[in-house]
Design an enzyme around this catalytic site. Structure first.
Site, mmCIF file in Angstrom:
data_model
loop_
_atom_site.group_PDB
_atom_site.id
_atom_site.type_symbol
_atom_site.label_atom_id
_atom_site.label_comp_id
_atom_site.label_asym_id
_atom_site.label_seq_id
_atom_site.Cartn_x
_atom_site.Cartn_y
_atom_site.Cartn_z
ATOM 1 N N CYS A 199 -23.665 -20.463 -24.323
ATOM 2 C CA CYS A 199 -23.380 -19.198 -23.626
ATOM 3 C C CYS A 199 -22.901 -19.446 -22.200
ATOM 4 O O CYS A 199 -23.522 -20.179 -21.441
ATOM 5 C CB CYS A 199 -24.640 -18.330 -23.606
ATOM 6 N N CYS A 212 -20.757 -2.308 -23.306
ATOM 7 C CA CYS A 212 -21.645 -3.464 -23.254
ATOM 8 C C CYS A 212 -22.104 -3.631 -21.804
ATOM 9 O O CYS A 212 -21.300 -3.891 -20.916
ATOM 10 C CB CYS A 212 -20.862 -4.685 -23.736
ATOM 11 N N CYS A 229 -18.266 -11.825 -26.326
ATOM 12 C CA CYS A 229 -19.675 -12.226 -26.239
ATOM 13 C C CYS A 229 -19.811 -13.592 -25.594
ATOM 14 O O CYS A 229 -19.144 -14.544 -25.996
ATOM 15 C CB CYS A 229 -20.273 -12.361 -27.631
ATOM 16 N N CYS A 261 -28.369 -15.441 -15.655
ATOM 17 C CA CYS A 261 -29.446 -15.442 -16.648
ATOM 18 C C CYS A 261 -30.304 -16.665 -16.390
ATOM 19 O O CYS A 261 -29.787 -17.741 -16.080
ATOM 20 C CB CYS A 261 -28.859 -15.490 -18.061
ATOM 21 N N GLU A 300 -20.500 -7.700 -14.679
ATOM 22 C CA GLU A 300 -19.407 -7.312 -15.555
ATOM 23 C C GLU A 300 -19.905 -6.342 -16.623
ATOM 24 O O GLU A 300 -21.015 -6.473 -17.132
ATOM 25 C CB GLU A 300 -18.789 -8.546 -16.208
ATOM 26 N N CYS A 325 -29.082 -20.781 -22.924
ATOM 27 C CA CYS A 325 -28.629 -21.003 -24.297
ATOM 28 C C CYS A 325 -27.380 -21.872 -24.234
ATOM 29 O O CYS A 325 -26.494 -21.643 -23.406
ATOM 30 C CB CYS A 325 -28.372 -19.670 -24.992
HETATM 31 N N1 SAH Z 1 -29.223 -12.196 -23.383
HETATM 32 C C1 SAH Z 1 -29.205 -11.363 -24.505
HETATM 33 C C2 SAH Z 1 -28.024 -10.399 -24.553
HETATM 34 C C3 SAH Z 1 -26.646 -10.887 -24.131
HETATM 35 S S1 SAH Z 1 -25.703 -11.991 -25.093
HETATM 36 C C4 SAH Z 1 -29.248 -12.169 -25.771
HETATM 37 O O1 SAH Z 1 -29.130 -13.383 -25.706
HETATM 38 O O2 SAH Z 1 -29.442 -11.572 -26.828
HETATM 39 C C5 SAH Z 1 -24.968 -11.104 -26.438
HETATM 40 C C6 SAH Z 1 -24.783 -11.995 -27.691
HETATM 41 O O3 SAH Z 1 -23.699 -12.926 -27.551
HETATM 42 C C7 SAH Z 1 -26.008 -12.834 -27.959
HETATM 43 O O4 SAH Z 1 -26.316 -12.805 -29.336
HETATM 44 C C8 SAH Z 1 -25.560 -14.207 -27.548
HETATM 45 O O5 SAH Z 1 -26.323 -15.199 -28.137
HETATM 46 C C9 SAH Z 1 -24.122 -14.207 -27.984
HETATM 47 N N2 SAH Z 1 -23.307 -15.249 -27.354
HETATM 48 C C10 SAH Z 1 -23.545 -15.904 -26.212
HETATM 49 N N3 SAH Z 1 -22.545 -16.789 -25.964
HETATM 50 C C11 SAH Z 1 -21.667 -16.669 -26.967
HETATM 51 C C12 SAH Z 1 -20.417 -17.308 -27.261
HETATM 52 N N4 SAH Z 1 -19.893 -18.186 -26.439
HETATM 53 N N5 SAH Z 1 -19.760 -16.939 -28.372
HETATM 54 C C13 SAH Z 1 -20.276 -15.982 -29.191
HETATM 55 N N6 SAH Z 1 -21.440 -15.350 -28.949
HETATM 56 C C14 SAH Z 1 -22.141 -15.701 -27.871
HETATM 57 FE FE1 SF4 Z 2 -28.975 -15.572 -21.388
HETATM 58 FE FE2 SF4 Z 2 -26.703 -16.110 -22.686
HETATM 59 FE FE3 SF4 Z 2 -29.035 -16.878 -23.719
HETATM 60 FE FE4 SF4 Z 2 -28.395 -14.278 -23.710
HETATM 61 S S1 SF4 Z 2 -27.319 -15.898 -24.838
HETATM 62 S S2 SF4 Z 2 -30.373 -15.199 -23.108
HETATM 63 S S3 SF4 Z 2 -27.267 -14.160 -21.746
HETATM 64 S S4 SF4 Z 2 -28.147 -17.599 -21.779
#
Ligand code: SAH
Ligand code: SF4
Length: 411
Positions: A150, A136, A381, A143, A123, A147
């Site tokens: 996420c 983006c 995000c 991944c 995406e 986290c």
């Molecule tokens: N993997 C990389 C880049 C992609 S995520 C990283 O973790 O930095 C882009 C941003 O969105 C990151 O800061 C991530 O922590 C945040 N993010 C992930 N899930 C989210 C959610 N459900 N609501 C808001 N931000 C979120």
């Molecule tokens: Fe992976 Fe989501 Fe963590 Fe970014 S925030 S490293 S996409 S699991």
């Protein structure tokens, strides 16, 4: 909507003539100039012509934005035939294009297997704002990190994207947005023209870009090449959950802007929210940030901080955050948590987010609250997740209706 018909690369036959039959040929997109020269010479382009041919191909690919060898007007028919026989420059297939109430667009793209494995889907999201447009881009399918908040993290890693697949997301978005105005310009015209739709690129889509360092680096160097796509490195931001050794490499080898997914100010909480913290704890992460080259008040690191109700959103957390960032030119991006089906967190109350932002502001840091964009199409995000594990349509429609009911059309 008008744009869709105006741009109309939905006419895949004219723009993507070899998308199906040529799908296993190697692509010329995403290669460095040296690799491109090698590829051409290997297939019979005389060595003494290599530099000139690379120049030509580069111009057509990245300034004109063509995806059909026959549109390379100053390249002889014989050479075009040779290129067609051995390579492709086709775009990925658009499986789905969604447009949010707020103008955010999300594309689900399918890349052919290029000889091995299965096709993959990723995406890409475009976020238009006053005076700028941010794309983006995803770096991996799924991944490998998990986290806790996420959505992408619930999808196992399928594989790294190639530099072709990373750059193709930018090319495809510019096709769809009519953002290759020079495509039809007469030969010799001065290009590129003013007024780009995609002014900024963020590596914040699916995946951890620093677990795919080589491909991401190559793609970003193509994107910032001054004789091609010409994106300024100051307008490219790479977001990482904190892969410390590759943060040093990013600074030394790419020079793009850095964003850190911080989300917690002590190791205990960060170990839980961003588990890579167990490997690279806050102290090491902050050291890498302090050492990032070229930092100044005008070139700051962005710290992303997702606002989770009752978890990391107290004023004590805000205070710790200021302490942690001491001495680092920083801006803090507060991200209201975007829920997804099955997520176990809630977004902090608006007053709490504002109080948190005020506190940080008073300490002298810019702390914009990131307006959630494209929530209704799961483009915000942390909401991205691709076909292999996407929600069933009925499930998604129910979720979208719930989001609109909870957050209003303009949220
Ligand atoms: N993997 C990389 C880049 C992609 S995520 C990283 O973790 O930095 C882009 C941003 O969105 C990151 O800061 C991530 O922590 C945040 N993010 C992930 N899930 C989210 C959610 N459900 N609501 C808001 N931000 C979120
Ligand atoms: Fe992976 Fe989501 Fe963590 Fe970014 S925030 S490293 S996409 S699991």
């Amino acid at each position: 909507m008008d744009m869709m018909t105006a741009v109309s690369p939905s006419a895949p036959t004219s723009l993507m003539p070899d998308a199906l039959s040529f799908e296993n040929r190697p692509s010329l997109i995403g290669l460095t100039r040296e690799e491109l020269a090698e590829a051409l010479v290997e297939k019979g382009v005389p060595q003494r012509q290599a530099k000139m041919r690379v120049q030509q191909v580069w111009h057509w690919l990245y300034i004109r934005g063509i995806s059909d060898f026959d549109h390379m007007l100053n390249v002889s028919k014989d050479l075009r035939q040779l290129l067609k026989t051995h390579f492709t420059i086709a775009r990925p297939e658009i499986v789905e294009e969604q447009i949010s109430n707020d103008g955010t667009r999300k594309w689900l793209l399918r890349f052919p297997p290029r000889g091995a494995g299965r096709p993959v889907e990723v995406e890409t999201v475009y976020i238009p704002e006053e005076g700028r447009g941010t794309l983006c881009i995803s770096s991996q399918v799924g991944c490998s990190l998990t986290c806790d908040f996420c959505h992408t993290g619930t999808q196992r890693l399928v594989r790294n994207l190639t530099s072709e697949e990373i750059i193709s997301q930018l090319l495809l978005a510019r096709d769809r947005l009519g953002d290759f105005p020079d495509r039809e310009a007469p030969q010799g015209a001065i290009v590129p023209a003013e007024g780009r739709k995609v002014t900024n690129v963020v590596m914040m889509g699916m995946g951890e870009p620093l677990y795919n360092f080589e491909n991401v680096k190559r793609a970003l160097l193509v994107a910032s090449d001054g004789d091609g796509l010409s994106l300024s490195k100051r307008r490219i931001t790479l977001s990482t959950s904190g892969v410390v050794p590759e943060i040093y490499r990013t600074g030394a080898e790419t020079g793009v802007m850095l964003a850190i997914s911080l989300h917690a100010t002590n190791d205990e909480l960060r170990d839980k929210l961003v588990p890579i913290n167990k490997k690279y704890p806050l102290k090491e992460l902050m050291e890498a940030c302090r050492a990032y080259p070229g930092l100044s008040n005008a070139r700051r690191i962005t710290f992303e901080y997702v606002m989770l109700k009752g978890v990391n959103d107290s004023l004590a957390d805000a205070k710790n955050l200021i302490k942690l960032l001491k001495g680092v030119p920083a801006k803090i991006n507060l991200i209201p948590f975007n829920p997804w089906p099955g997520s176990k967190y809630e977004c902090s109350d608006w007053e709490t987010i504002e109080a948190f932002a005020d506190f940080i502001n008073q300490a002298g840091y810019a702390s914009p609250i990131r307006t959630p964009r494209g929530r209704d199409i799961l483009a915000a995000c942390g909401q991205l997740k691709s076909e292999s594990e996407r929600m069933r349509k009925t499930e998604r429609l129910a979720f979208e209706a719930m989001m609109i009911a909870n957050h209003g059309e303009d949220d």
